[in-house]
Structures are given as C-alpha cells and as structure tokens.
Scaffold this motif. Structure first.
Motif, short mmCIF file in Angstrom:
data_model
loop_
_atom_site.label_atom_id
_atom_site.label_comp_id
_atom_site.label_asym_id
_atom_site.label_seq_id
_atom_site.Cartn_x
_atom_site.Cartn_y
_atom_site.Cartn_z
N LEU A 123 -21.26 8.91 5.04
CA LEU A 123 -22.57 10.12 3.90
C LEU A 123 -23.25 10.10 5.11
O LEU A 123 -23.71 11.36 4.89
CB LEU A 123 -22.74 8.46 3.45
CG LEU A 123 -21.86 8.16 2.11
CD1 LEU A 123 -22.65 6.56 1.89
CD2 LEU A 123 -21.84 8.77 1.00
N LEU A 124 -23.82 9.73 5.91
CA LEU A 124 -24.19 9.84 7.13
C LEU A 124 -25.00 11.55 7.53
O LEU A 124 -25.51 11.88 7.61
CB LEU A 124 -24.75 9.14 8.23
CG LEU A 124 -25.54 7.63 8.05
CD1 LEU A 124 -25.12 6.82 9.62
CD2 LEU A 124 -26.69 7.88 7.69
N PRO A 125 -23.97 11.93 8.18
CA PRO A 125 -23.76 13.41 8.62
C PRO A 125 -23.79 14.28 7.32
O PRO A 125 -24.62 15.06 7.16
CB PRO A 125 -22.48 13.42 9.30
CG PRO A 125 -21.66 12.41 9.12
CD PRO A 125 -22.64 11.08 8.09
N GLU A 126 -23.24 14.10 5.94
CA GLU A 126 -23.26 14.57 5.11
C GLU A 126 -24.08 14.97 3.96
O GLU A 126 -24.50 15.63 3.49
CB GLU A 126 -22.27 13.65 4.18
CG GLU A 126 -20.95 13.90 4.73
CD GLU A 126 -19.94 15.21 4.39
OE1 GLU A 126 -20.75 16.33 3.96
OE2 GLU A 126 -18.87 16.17 5.60
N VAL A 127 -25.27 13.54 4.53
CA VAL A 127 -25.88 13.54 3.28
C VAL A 127 -27.61 14.07 4.04
O VAL A 127 -28.77 15.12 3.85
CB VAL A 127 -27.00 12.17 3.07
CG1 VAL A 127 -28.11 12.17 2.39
CG2 VAL A 127 -25.80 12.05 2.05
N GLY A 128 -27.79 13.85 5.65
CA GLY A 128 -28.37 14.48 6.38
C GLY A 128 -30.09 13.95 6.54
O GLY A 128 -31.14 14.46 6.60
N VAL A 129 -29.72 12.44 6.53
CA VAL A 129 -31.21 12.24 6.48
C VAL A 129 -30.18 10.75 7.84
O VAL A 129 -29.33 9.73 8.17
CB VAL A 129 -32.05 10.95 5.17
CG1 VAL A 129 -31.83 12.72 4.23
CG2 VAL A 129 -30.60 10.16 4.68
N GLU A 130 -31.71 10.34 7.53
CA GLU A 130 -32.04 9.19 9.08
C GLU A 130 -31.14 7.69 7.86
O GLU A 130 -31.67 7.40 6.76
CB GLU A 130 -33.34 8.27 9.58
CG GLU A 130 -33.85 9.90 10.02
CD GLU A 130 -33.36 9.55 11.76
OE1 GLU A 130 -32.80 9.11 12.63
OE2 GLU A 130 -33.08 10.60 12.37
N ALA A 131 -30.44 6.73 8.97
CA ALA A 131 -29.78 5.61 8.74
C ALA A 131 -30.52 4.97 7.81
O ALA A 131 -30.12 4.55 6.96
CB ALA A 131 -29.31 4.93 9.70
N ALA A 132 -31.74 4.21 8.22
CA ALA A 132 -32.65 3.65 7.27
C ALA A 132 -33.26 4.63 5.81
O ALA A 132 -32.72 3.47 5.03
CB ALA A 132 -33.70 3.29 7.84
N ALA A 133 -33.16 5.77 6.12
CA ALA A 133 -33.60 6.59 4.98
C ALA A 133 -32.48 6.00 3.77
O ALA A 133 -32.38 6.12 2.62
CB ALA A 133 -34.01 7.50 4.87
N LEU A 134 -31.10 6.71 4.56
CA LEU A 134 -30.16 6.53 3.46
C LEU A 134 -29.57 5.09 2.62
O LEU A 134 -29.36 4.71 1.97
CB LEU A 134 -28.72 6.90 4.67
CG LEU A 134 -27.34 6.60 3.65
CD1 LEU A 134 -27.63 7.70 2.23
CD2 LEU A 134 -26.23 7.16 4.37
#
Length: 113
Positions: free
Chosen positions: A38-49
């Motif tokens: 999900l991380l690269p697809e959503v484009g936010v930092e891990a903590a925000a995700l």
C-alpha cells in the motif's frame, strides 16, 4: 438512547472523508494488500498510513490478517467497494453537468475585440 441513524451516517461519511482512506479502500476493492504494498500506491509515510488504517479498522471497514511480520488488509464487506463505485458514478454525473454548464457559459460569453 442510541444515536439517530442520520447521525450515525454522518459519522460514517466523516470516516470516509480523507483522501488517504479513500485511496486505501479503492486499492483494497481490487484485492487484499500488505501494508508494504500500500505504501508506494498511497504515497504517504508509513506512520501516516498506519494512522489511517487504524481509523478504517476502528470503523470496521477493513479486516487484517497477519502473515509472519506482514499485515495484510482487505475490505470488511463488498458493500464498501460498491459504495465507492456509486460515488464515482455520482461524481461523473456532477462533473459532466459542470462541463456542460461551462460550455454554455463559454458559448454565451461576449466576445473580446
């Protein structure tokens, strides 16, 4: 006394009212995803995700499955995917209507010399 249905609906839509949460739900509408996917697809930092996934879990919109060190997410129900499809249809109609209105405005605008 329990909250009225309209109030519960408002809280539900507030939960959906964040772009990251919508994007996550769209991705999960396609298939289950690990957080790392999900991380690269959503484009936010891990903590925000992680924070947004926690909101979705608390609202019972997503379910988790642990596989070793990886956590996988999936939609809690197919109705969530259907809601996203309906929202897209509504927005498409609104945007088509706005485009038609803009075209009408452009057609009736006084010409500049």
């Amino acid at each position: 006394m329990s909250a009225p249905l309209y109030q519960l609906k408002a809280e539900f839509f507030k939960t959906l009212g964040h772009p990251v949460r919508i994007r996550v739900l769209e991705l999960l509408s396609q298939r289950e995803h690990a957080v790392a996917e999900l991380l690269p697809e959503v484009g936010v930092e891990a903590a925000a995700l992680s924070q947004q996934l926690a909101v979705l879990r608390k609202a019972n919109l997503v379910l988790t499955r642990r596989e070793g060190v990886n956590v996988h997410y999936r939609l809690a129900s197919d109705e969530v995917a259907e809601l996203l499809r309906v929202a897209r249809t509504i927005l498409s109609g609104v945007l088509r209507g706005q485009a038609a209105l803009l075209a009408d405005l452009d057609a009736t605008a006084p010409r500049q010399l």
